[in-house]
Design a protein around this motif. Structure first.
Motif, PDB file in Angstrom:
ATOM      1  N   HIS A  92       0.834  -1.204   0.000  1.00 55.82           N
ATOM      2  CA  HIS A  92       0.000   0.000   0.000  1.00 55.82           C
ATOM      3  C   HIS A  92       0.865   1.249   0.000  1.00 55.82           C
ATOM      4  O   HIS A  92       1.958   1.257   0.572  1.00 55.82           O
ATOM      5  N   ASP A  96       6.314   1.794   6.618  1.00 55.83           N
ATOM      6  CA  ASP A  96       4.909   1.401   6.426  1.00 55.83           C
ATOM      7  C   ASP A  96       4.270   2.281   5.369  1.00 55.83           C
ATOM      8  O   ASP A  96       3.799   3.354   5.687  1.00 55.83           O
ATOM      9  N   ASP A  97       4.177   1.894   4.129  1.00 54.58           N
ATOM     10  CA  ASP A  97       4.661   0.645   3.601  1.00 54.58           C
ATOM     11  C   ASP A  97       5.459   0.940   2.320  1.00 54.58           C
ATOM     12  O   ASP A  97       5.670   0.089   1.481  1.00 54.58           O
ATOM     13  N   GLU A 110      -5.162   1.460   2.909  1.00 48.95           N
ATOM     14  CA  GLU A 110      -4.874   0.429   3.909  1.00 48.95           C
ATOM     15  C   GLU A 110      -5.075   0.957   5.310  1.00 48.95           C
ATOM     16  O   GLU A 110      -5.547   0.247   6.188  1.00 48.95           O
ATOM     17  N   GLU A 111      -4.720   2.232   5.518  1.00 46.76           N
ATOM     18  CA  GLU A 111      -4.741   2.769   6.879  1.00 46.76           C
ATOM     19  C   GLU A 111      -6.160   3.075   7.360  1.00 46.76           C
ATOM     20  O   GLU A 111      -6.345   3.368   8.546  1.00 46.76           O
ATOM     21  N   ASP A 113       4.149  -6.146   4.655  1.00 49.22           N
ATOM     22  CA  ASP A 113       3.661  -5.025   5.461  1.00 49.22           C
ATOM     23  C   ASP A 113       3.631  -5.385   6.935  1.00 49.22           C
ATOM     24  O   ASP A 113       2.775  -4.932   7.672  1.00 49.22           O
TER      25      ASP A 113
END
Ligand SMILES: [Zn+2]
Length: 447
Positions: free
Chosen positions: A85, A118-119, A152-153, A176
């Protein structure tokens, strides 16, 4: 063993990482536009990573709606996915950073910038690991597909969209998390329990689903009786002019049994004072047992351990009562059956179970070819034969794809700076991670 990662490949990877870090890509969907559903930042980072992959000669595709992109290389009957991501969390308090967060800086061999761990860093590391195998003159006998997510977050809507529009991969990795690998992630269910309102009392404490609440304020009716109930139960609280704050200890929801739940403690004390309020009786039965055993019995499997059950809010007003819950469900436990059991268990408190969000579990057995090959690659490159495959109550993109595990990119010895100020990753660790990726992909995808 071939050392695929030359000085020049590594230098190119760092240069590309610099490009990607320079694009702030935290969620800003209040400014979403067509083609940028999570704001212009995540979309710009998606364009940048696709440009980097295009420079490497990979075949790139960008979802016209801007949810995800992918980059393909190699061909064959099956598709090996590398699921990454490019969105990040925000920088937070910029004054806490030693360098500007959206600029890649290097000091004493350590790379700094939002996203290096990340990431974005792992994404670039994996891209150049694949490039290095090609440079060494090998061809792939599978298609390798990098999938780049942009949400993703927050809520993973990017990969939900991918799975709606695209064919699934056959197997893969999500770089990840941590080496060696995570082969089991518990099912993650977030929900509400909703019941009748109350004219007697008003409570409004809301924390995020995935944290054990460390404080719970109460400033309503019969405050003195509530204090007495807290003292009688030896529950810590502080006092202020307008009420009391019950004190707990916050930990991540996946470790809920290790925390002290301030909301639960407040609710139990309130239940002593207001015995007719159904939702409070629910808390009394639950009794702070954060595996949920007092409600559901011992929910457990060999592969991934016990259920965890976190309660992170209590709202009571004239219209309704409501709590939010976060369950991390062992990988082989039947989800629907458990939810049915829970719905029935809360009925006697006049509570209704209301679904909010569910992520299905990840489980790839440790005796599978994928896990065995990844483990052997990790061990042979790093020399670490002690670290074992992991289970996790957390969540990575690996669970959105079939036969996919979280693999790297942090070493067990890498300090974790994800989501923090001064997010950083040492060049030495990044280079070793690239070496592990290259070895694993070589073993899995080259004839
Ligand atoms: Zn991540």
């Amino acid at each position: 063993m071939i050392d695929f990662i030359s000085d020049s490949v590594f230098a190119s990877a760092v240069a590309s990482l610099k490009r990607l870090i320079a694009v702030p890509s935290f969620n800003s969907e209040d400014s979403a536009v067509d083609g940028a559903p999570f704001g212009v930042g995540p979309r710009a980072a998606l364009d940048e990573v696709l440009a980097i992959a295009d420079d490497l000669g990979f075949d790139c595709f960008c979802d016209p709606d801007g949810y995800y992109g992918y980059a393909d290389v190699g061909s064959g009957d099956s598709c090996f996915g590398i699921v990454c991501h490019v969105d990040t969390v925000p920088a937070g308090d910029v004054s806490a950073w030693d360098f500007p967060p959206f600029e890649l800086n290097c000091a004493d061999g350590v790379l700094y910038g939002r996203g290096v761990q990340d990431d974005k860093g792992p994404t670039v590391a994996a891209l150049f690991a694949v490039k290095a195998i090609l440079d060494a003159g090998f061809c792939f006998d599978r298609k390798i597909r990098f999938i780049f997510g942009t949400d993703e977050e927050i809520l993973w809507r990017c990969l939900a969209e991918y799975n709606k529009k695209e064919d699934p991969i056959d197997l893969g990795i999500a770089p990840d998390a941590e080496f060696p690998l995570i082969y089991a992630e518990k099912g993650l269910q977030q929900s509400y329990l909703v019941g009748a309102g109350s004219d007697e009392l008003m409570v409004d404490v809301v924390d995020s689903f995935n944290a054990v609440p460390s404080a719970a304020f109460y400033g309503g009716a019969r405050l003195d009786d509530v204090k007495k109930a807290l003292l009688a139960r030896d529950f810590a609280f502080s006092e202020s002019d307008d009420g009391i704050t019950v004190l707990g200890k916050s930990v991540h929801a996946m470790n809920a049994p290790e925390g002290i739940n301030a909301v639960s403690r407040l609710a139990i004390a309130l239940a002593d004072v207001f015995p007719n309020v159904g939702v409070l009786q629910f808390f009394k039965q639950f009794d702070q047992e954060a595996h949920g055993a007092n409600l559901l019995g011992n929910v457990f499997d060999e592969a991934s351990g016990q259920l965890t059950f976190n309660i992170s809010s209590l709202q009571i007003n004239a219209d309704e009562s409501r709590v939010q819950i976060d369950l991390r469900i062992p990988v082989t436990v039947d989800h629907d059956q458990l939810i049915q059991q829970l719905s029935q268990a809360v009925e006697k408190f006049d509570l209704k179970y209301v679904d909010f969000d569910y992520l299905k579990p990840l489980y790839v057995p440790t005796d599978s070819d994928l896990v065995k090959t990844l483990m052997a690659s990790y061990q042979d490159v790093s020399g670490d034969r002690e670290s074992k495959p992991q289970i996790s109550g957390g969540a990575t993109f690996a669970r959105t794809m079939p036969n996919t595990v979280a693999f790297g990119a942090m070493l067990p010895t890498t300090p974790d700076f994800m989501h923090q100020a001064n997010e950083r990753w040492s060049k030495a660790d990044m280079r070793l991670s690239m070496k592990i990726f290259a070895e694993a992909i070589y073993r899995l995808c080259v004839k």
